[in-house]
Design a protein around this motif. Sequence first.
Motif, PDB file in Angstrom:
ATOM      1  N   ALA A  42      15.903 -80.277 -38.978  1.00 52.27           N
ATOM      2  CA  ALA A  42      14.445 -80.238 -39.093  1.00 52.27           C
ATOM      3  C   ALA A  42      13.800 -80.377 -37.723  1.00 52.27           C
ATOM      4  O   ALA A  42      12.824 -79.691 -37.409  1.00 52.27           O
ATOM      5  CB  ALA A  42      13.960 -81.340 -40.027  1.00 52.27           C
ATOM      6  N   ALA A  43      14.358 -81.241 -36.888  1.00 51.08           N
ATOM      7  CA  ALA A  43      13.809 -81.414 -35.543  1.00 51.08           C
ATOM      8  C   ALA A  43      13.939 -80.111 -34.759  1.00 51.08           C
ATOM      9  O   ALA A  43      13.030 -79.724 -34.015  1.00 51.08           O
ATOM     10  CB  ALA A  43      14.532 -82.547 -34.819  1.00 51.08           C
ATOM     11  N   ALA A  44      15.065 -79.402 -34.958  1.00 49.96           N
ATOM     12  CA  ALA A  44      15.252 -78.123 -34.262  1.00 49.96           C
ATOM     13  C   ALA A  44      14.197 -77.116 -34.704  1.00 49.96           C
ATOM     14  O   ALA A  44      13.629 -76.386 -33.890  1.00 49.96           O
ATOM     15  CB  ALA A  44      16.652 -77.579 -34.522  1.00 49.96           C
ATOM     16  N   VAL A  45      13.916 -77.090 -36.025  1.00 51.94           N
ATOM     17  CA  VAL A  45      12.886 -76.166 -36.523  1.00 51.94           C
ATOM     18  C   VAL A  45      11.540 -76.512 -35.891  1.00 51.94           C
ATOM     19  O   VAL A  45      10.784 -75.628 -35.461  1.00 51.94           O
ATOM     20  CB  VAL A  45      12.793 -76.233 -38.064  1.00 51.94           C
ATOM     21  CG1 VAL A  45      11.611 -75.414 -38.559  1.00 51.94           C
ATOM     22  CG2 VAL A  45      14.075 -75.726 -38.687  1.00 51.94           C
ATOM     23  N   LEU A  46      11.253 -77.808 -35.804  1.00 51.58           N
ATOM     24  CA  LEU A  46       9.973 -78.226 -35.216  1.00 51.58           C
ATOM     25  C   LEU A  46       9.885 -77.778 -33.756  1.00 51.58           C
ATOM     26  O   LEU A  46       8.848 -77.293 -33.309  1.00 51.58           O
ATOM     27  CB  LEU A  46       9.807 -79.742 -35.316  1.00 51.58           C
ATOM     28  CG  LEU A  46       8.471 -80.257 -34.783  1.00 51.58           C
ATOM     29  CD1 LEU A  46       7.336 -79.818 -35.686  1.00 51.58           C
ATOM     30  CD2 LEU A  46       8.474 -81.758 -34.635  1.00 51.58           C
ATOM     31  N   MET A  98      15.845 -73.511 -43.659  1.00 55.17           N
ATOM     32  CA  MET A  98      15.531 -73.849 -42.268  1.00 55.17           C
ATOM     33  C   MET A  98      16.034 -72.770 -41.322  1.00 55.17           C
ATOM     34  O   MET A  98      15.376 -72.450 -40.333  1.00 55.17           O
ATOM     35  CB  MET A  98      16.112 -75.217 -41.916  1.00 55.17           C
ATOM     36  CG  MET A  98      15.351 -76.319 -42.617  1.00 55.17           C
ATOM     37  SD  MET A  98      15.474 -77.897 -41.778  1.00 55.17           S
ATOM     38  CE  MET A  98      16.943 -78.522 -42.495  1.00 55.17           C
ATOM     39  N   GLY A  99      17.211 -72.212 -41.638  1.00 50.08           N
ATOM     40  CA  GLY A  99      17.737 -71.132 -40.808  1.00 50.08           C
ATOM     41  C   GLY A  99      16.806 -69.932 -40.807  1.00 50.08           C
ATOM     42  O   GLY A  99      16.465 -69.378 -39.753  1.00 50.08           O
ATOM     43  N   VAL A 100      16.353 -69.554 -42.015  1.00 51.96           N
ATOM     44  CA  VAL A 100      15.482 -68.393 -42.124  1.00 51.96           C
ATOM     45  C   VAL A 100      14.159 -68.648 -41.414  1.00 51.96           C
ATOM     46  O   VAL A 100      13.629 -67.792 -40.701  1.00 51.96           O
ATOM     47  CB  VAL A 100      15.250 -68.050 -43.614  1.00 51.96           C
ATOM     48  CG1 VAL A 100      14.161 -67.008 -43.753  1.00 51.96           C
ATOM     49  CG2 VAL A 100      16.548 -67.564 -44.237  1.00 51.96           C
ATOM     50  N   MET A 101      13.640 -69.874 -41.593  1.00 54.57           N
ATOM     51  CA  MET A 101      12.381 -70.210 -40.922  1.00 54.57           C
ATOM     52  C   MET A 101      12.543 -70.164 -39.412  1.00 54.57           C
ATOM     53  O   MET A 101      11.671 -69.663 -38.699  1.00 54.57           O
ATOM     54  CB  MET A 101      11.923 -71.609 -41.335  1.00 54.57           C
ATOM     55  CG  MET A 101      11.374 -71.650 -42.742  1.00 54.57           C
ATOM     56  SD  MET A 101      11.138 -73.347 -43.270  1.00 54.57           S
ATOM     57  CE  MET A 101      10.443 -73.052 -44.898  1.00 54.57           C
ATOM     58  N   GLY A 102      13.675 -70.679 -38.926  1.00 49.18           N
ATOM     59  CA  GLY A 102      13.929 -70.642 -37.492  1.00 49.18           C
ATOM     60  C   GLY A 102      13.946 -69.207 -36.989  1.00 49.18           C
ATOM     61  O   GLY A 102      13.338 -68.883 -35.958  1.00 49.18           O
ATOM     62  N   LEU A 103      14.580 -68.333 -37.745  1.00 49.92           N
ATOM     63  CA  LEU A 103      14.652 -66.933 -37.333  1.00 49.92           C
ATOM     64  C   LEU A 103      13.271 -66.299 -37.354  1.00 49.92           C
ATOM     65  O   LEU A 103      12.896 -65.555 -36.446  1.00 49.92           O
ATOM     66  CB  LEU A 103      15.616 -66.169 -38.249  1.00 49.92           C
ATOM     67  CG  LEU A 103      15.835 -64.707 -37.855  1.00 49.92           C
ATOM     68  CD1 LEU A 103      16.511 -64.620 -36.494  1.00 49.92           C
ATOM     69  CD2 LEU A 103      16.650 -63.975 -38.895  1.00 49.92           C
ATOM     70  N   ALA A 104      12.504 -66.608 -38.414  1.00 52.65           N
ATOM     71  CA  ALA A 104      11.162 -66.049 -38.515  1.00 52.65           C
ATOM     72  C   ALA A 104      10.322 -66.484 -37.319  1.00 52.65           C
ATOM     73  O   ALA A 104       9.569 -65.696 -36.739  1.00 52.65           O
ATOM     74  CB  ALA A 104      10.504 -66.498 -39.818  1.00 52.65           C
ATOM     75  N   LEU A 105      10.465 -67.745 -36.928  1.00 46.61           N
ATOM     76  CA  LEU A 105       9.700 -68.247 -35.781  1.00 46.61           C
ATOM     77  C   LEU A 105      10.099 -67.507 -34.511  1.00 46.61           C
ATOM     78  O   LEU A 105       9.248 -67.105 -33.713  1.00 46.61           O
ATOM     79  CB  LEU A 105       9.942 -69.748 -35.617  1.00 46.61           C
ATOM     80  CG  LEU A 105       9.296 -70.638 -36.672  1.00 46.61           C
ATOM     81  CD1 LEU A 105       9.752 -72.068 -36.514  1.00 46.61           C
ATOM     82  CD2 LEU A 105       7.787 -70.551 -36.598  1.00 46.61           C
ATOM     83  N   VAL A 116      17.825 -71.520 -30.560  1.00 48.77           N
ATOM     84  CA  VAL A 116      17.706 -72.531 -31.613  1.00 48.77           C
ATOM     85  C   VAL A 116      17.864 -71.886 -32.988  1.00 48.77           C
ATOM     86  O   VAL A 116      18.569 -72.406 -33.862  1.00 48.77           O
ATOM     87  CB  VAL A 116      16.350 -73.262 -31.501  1.00 48.77           C
ATOM     88  CG1 VAL A 116      16.074 -74.077 -32.748  1.00 48.77           C
ATOM     89  CG2 VAL A 116      16.346 -74.159 -30.283  1.00 48.77           C
ATOM     90  N   SER A 117      17.245 -70.722 -33.164  1.00 49.16           N
ATOM     91  CA  SER A 117      17.340 -70.085 -34.477  1.00 49.16           C
ATOM     92  C   SER A 117      18.775 -69.646 -34.751  1.00 49.16           C
ATOM     93  O   SER A 117      19.231 -69.681 -35.895  1.00 49.16           O
ATOM     94  CB  SER A 117      16.366 -68.911 -34.579  1.00 49.16           C
ATOM     95  OG  SER A 117      16.868 -67.811 -33.874  1.00 49.16           O
ATOM     96  N   VAL A 118      19.479 -69.254 -33.708  1.00 48.21           N
ATOM     97  CA  VAL A 118      20.886 -68.893 -33.896  1.00 48.21           C
ATOM     98  C   VAL A 118      21.690 -70.108 -34.352  1.00 48.21           C
ATOM     99  O   VAL A 118      22.484 -70.029 -35.294  1.00 48.21           O
ATOM    100  CB  VAL A 118      21.483 -68.301 -32.598  1.00 48.21           C
ATOM    101  CG1 VAL A 118      22.994 -68.215 -32.689  1.00 48.21           C
ATOM    102  CG2 VAL A 118      20.900 -66.927 -32.340  1.00 48.21           C
ATOM    103  N   VAL A 119      21.422 -71.236 -33.705  1.00 47.62           N
ATOM    104  CA  VAL A 119      22.145 -72.453 -34.106  1.00 47.62           C
ATOM    105  C   VAL A 119      21.822 -72.792 -35.563  1.00 47.62           C
ATOM    106  O   VAL A 119      22.712 -73.063 -36.376  1.00 47.62           O
ATOM    107  CB  VAL A 119      21.793 -73.635 -33.173  1.00 47.62           C
ATOM    108  CG1 VAL A 119      22.412 -74.921 -33.691  1.00 47.62           C
ATOM    109  CG2 VAL A 119      22.276 -73.353 -31.768  1.00 47.62           C
ATOM    110  N   LEU A 120      20.528 -72.750 -35.900  1.00 47.91           N
ATOM    111  CA  LEU A 120      20.128 -73.063 -37.280  1.00 47.91           C
ATOM    112  C   LEU A 120      20.822 -72.135 -38.268  1.00 47.91           C
ATOM    113  O   LEU A 120      21.331 -72.553 -39.302  1.00 47.91           O
ATOM    114  CB  LEU A 120      18.612 -72.929 -37.433  1.00 47.91           C
ATOM    115  CG  LEU A 120      17.778 -74.071 -36.866  1.00 47.91           C
ATOM    116  CD1 LEU A 120      16.305 -73.699 -36.884  1.00 47.91           C
ATOM    117  CD2 LEU A 120      17.992 -75.320 -37.687  1.00 47.91           C
TER     118      LEU A 120
END
Lengths: 115, 899
Positions: B370-374, B776-783, B518-522
Amino acid sequence: MANRKAQKADVLQGTLDLMVLQTLATLGPMHGYTLAARVEQVSDGALQLNMGTLYPALMRLEQRGFVKGEWGVTDNNRRARYYSISAAGRRQLAAERAEWDRMATIIHRLLNQEG
Amino acid sequence: MMTLREWMVRLVGTLRPSRRDVELEQELRLHVELVAEDARRRGSPSTDAVRVAAARLGGTTQALEALRDQLELPWLADGLRDIRHGVRVLARTPAFTLVAIVSLAIGIGANCAAFSFADALLLRPAAVPQPGRVVTVGATSATGISPMLVTSYPDYVDVRDRSTSFDGLVAFAEAAVAFEPAAGTPPKPAIGLVVSGNFFSVLGISPEVGRAFRRDEDQVPGRDAVIVLGHELWEQQFAADPQVLGRTVRLNGNEFAVIGVAPRGFTGFDVVTRYQFYVPMMMWPMITGDASRQPLEDRALRRLTIKGRLKPGATIEGARSELSVIARDLEREYPATGRNHGLAVRTELQNRVAQSPPAARLITLLGLLAAAVLCAACANVAGLLTSRAPMRAREMALRMAIGANRSRVLRLLVTESVLLALAGGLLGLGVGYGGILLFRQFRIPTDLPITAVFELDQRTLVVSLVVALVSAVLFGLVPAVRATRADLTAVMKATEAAGYGRRRTWGRWLLVGGQVAVSVVLLTVAAFVYRGFQQRFEAGPGFRTKNVLLMWFQPALVQYDRVETQRFFERLVESARLVPDLRSATLASYMPMDGGVGRVAIIPEGFQLPPGVETVAVPTSAVDEAYFEMLQVPVIRGRGFSQTDTADTPLVAVVNEQLAARYWPGQDALGKRFRVDTGNGPWAEIVGVARNTKYVSLIEAPMEFAYFSFRQRQQARMALFAESSGDPATLIAPLRQMVHDIDARQPIFNIRTFDEAYRMRAVVIFTIISRFVAAMGVMGLALALVGLYALVAYTVGRRTREIGIRLAIGARRSAVLRMILQQGMTVALVGLVLGLAASLGASTALAAFVPGGLQPGGGVDFVAFLLVGATVVAVTLLAALVPARRAARINPTDALRWE
């Protein structure tokens, strides 16, 4: 210049409230100009109240509930805001006056100490 | 000093201006006029009079300004003006604002949900005053049977009377009973606590109705049959009737008088179990249902949890050193039971972590994700803000040029950031609530009030607010400082196309590269988790769950003694086999995956245990002869149990492959022996080796396990497993009738199909987690997608003129396309490579979160890497392609005129 003005205002800060309250208590309701003129007259012109000092002070006293401001009409028919002292203001005047007397006595004694 | 009254008047004056400027001005103007008239009367020329008067009086404008400041609270008024301005600015660029708010909502929502998860399972403090001062005290076990701190009653009394660090020590133990709210009602299962007499007073809990226990009610065993009801039980069984005081209820057939009701919200100290009643410790022997042990006298029977409230000024370290001295004394005084038992002190959090390390690891994992997404979300917004910086810098320079000081301008920008963060936070609560709804699908299959409470409560709200403000600082402050530090003249002269600093774009490329990483890691973590769980699901638990019905019995609840209990279980399974449509039936004391597996201390013959360790705790189940066949757990060597293994024949055991290999490596375990319970306990001979299955969790590392025959090791509580040919639910009615025929009073608990219980226990939690992680992974990618798109689009915008010139002097459109695309993809690919490298590290870290590793082989899941890599390349290509195509379509004539 600005500095000196500020200093002057500082000196007045504590005593201005006292002067305003005392004047209103003895002479009854009046508007700002009369008040300023009265103070100037009593001090033989030594104290000329700046508008930026006088009116905020009046507003502050009003916000604290010591004076009450109301719109009225002057002798020659102009709209003016008249200030009168409230009961709380009279109490405040008595308290501040006592404090002033006490301080004045102390300072006087201090300055006139002999040897 | 401002008086309160003045403050209030000015507050109202700020929020609802009453005296208008016109009035103030009128008052001042009159003053000036009167002074001027006065001057005229004294003979000064009338044209000058007003001017002279105004000058002498210090100027109307300044006075007016001072009056306005006096009328309101300047800081509040400024704040409100900043907010109004901020809203206007944000509303002017709705696309930017929307993207920023949605980005933040995703980041904050992920954290809100993760916190709610952590709060429900780990963080929420006990509902007692000053929960931080309450610590857990208890014996560290030499057998390792329980990870929790548990103590015997005699030890508790000694510790309580000897220690001086506490404002009282309380003790309690869980008690599952058959509860009858009134005479003649059928008994229902209930779970409560037996507590020391000082329980409520030391913890500082006052009953909502009635009273708590008196001192003398906890002095004589069995004398004072009084009970304090839990709030929820009181509402459900007694309709919250205050007249309940003095009524009689029955626990396991014993009458108890109701003396009070615990306050709402207090449910004991467990994170999931909501205890329904409290009875004095001295009544413990009456309701245990096990007459063979004396819980108030047996120093070896460690069942109590002890909590203490630290004295004011006392520290946990002080308590620790004091208790280690007491532990040594106890060890000396009672060598038989005190050996190798220390006394530990833990905070509530330490205690909960120790109670369930997998939950703590899982919470840490979700929190990190979650911190990574933030961070990705904040990077996004920071990037967007920076692209507006040149435009804003000019506005700010203008403001500073006409006299605003830097901190005032900074405040304006910070206000905008905070507005964005708060709007994002508000929307984020919605996102977080979605997560909470997902978590709520997790239910523990039981009739008892055992449930994790995932809430969007005050604590979650506060945390979300803090996260929002932190994010505002993260994304807002740097662009704000840069915008106000700019050299005024340079900024005013610069045009947007020329720009005024290369470093600014550098920073943005860095941010976007980081976002991609970050999105790759997520995504890889999500893929690891998802594929890892999927493989576990497909591999299955190693036993059958289809077409089996489960129901639980505890005959001691209706006052069966040991012999009667044994006879009941034997009769139960025999009669069940006669029920029509029932293919087979068996008994077991443990349902695989149920958690809370019973452990037995063993000493394997011929195996050298480490020094200081006398026994090893092995999870066990007591079963009947049909168990292995029915659950399809093959016994690969030797035999299973038979009806001839009875209390009169030598003790036998079936162990799993893991246990056999651990203690008799390279040997045939058949015929080997181990002692049970203590160093002089009975020998058990291994007659069979069963295949390993999963026992507690689908992701557990291979676990040692031993089976006994229920005829040889008698159980107070067992489940009947009934296999049907069709829908197992059709067996419920005939089985109920059959039990009723044996004993009409016999309570049946937790009737469920094995499939359902297994799914709820073992599968749902992983489905929830993989969905959450995947989200969270998808959200990270979208971001990252939005970030890259915005950056490429922004670059194209800034280079419009340059591109126009290139095209005008003959560059091909495909070359322009390639140029822009190359710039975008370089960053994306660098981010991808960095992210994949970091994921390698993450996968090692993940293996620590999941015992036994996510990959059955223990290796790295390269398929996941490939999938993630391909997805990220495709998505980032798309994000860069759209603006790049726009660049290629630029019309040179327009572009050259573009400013």
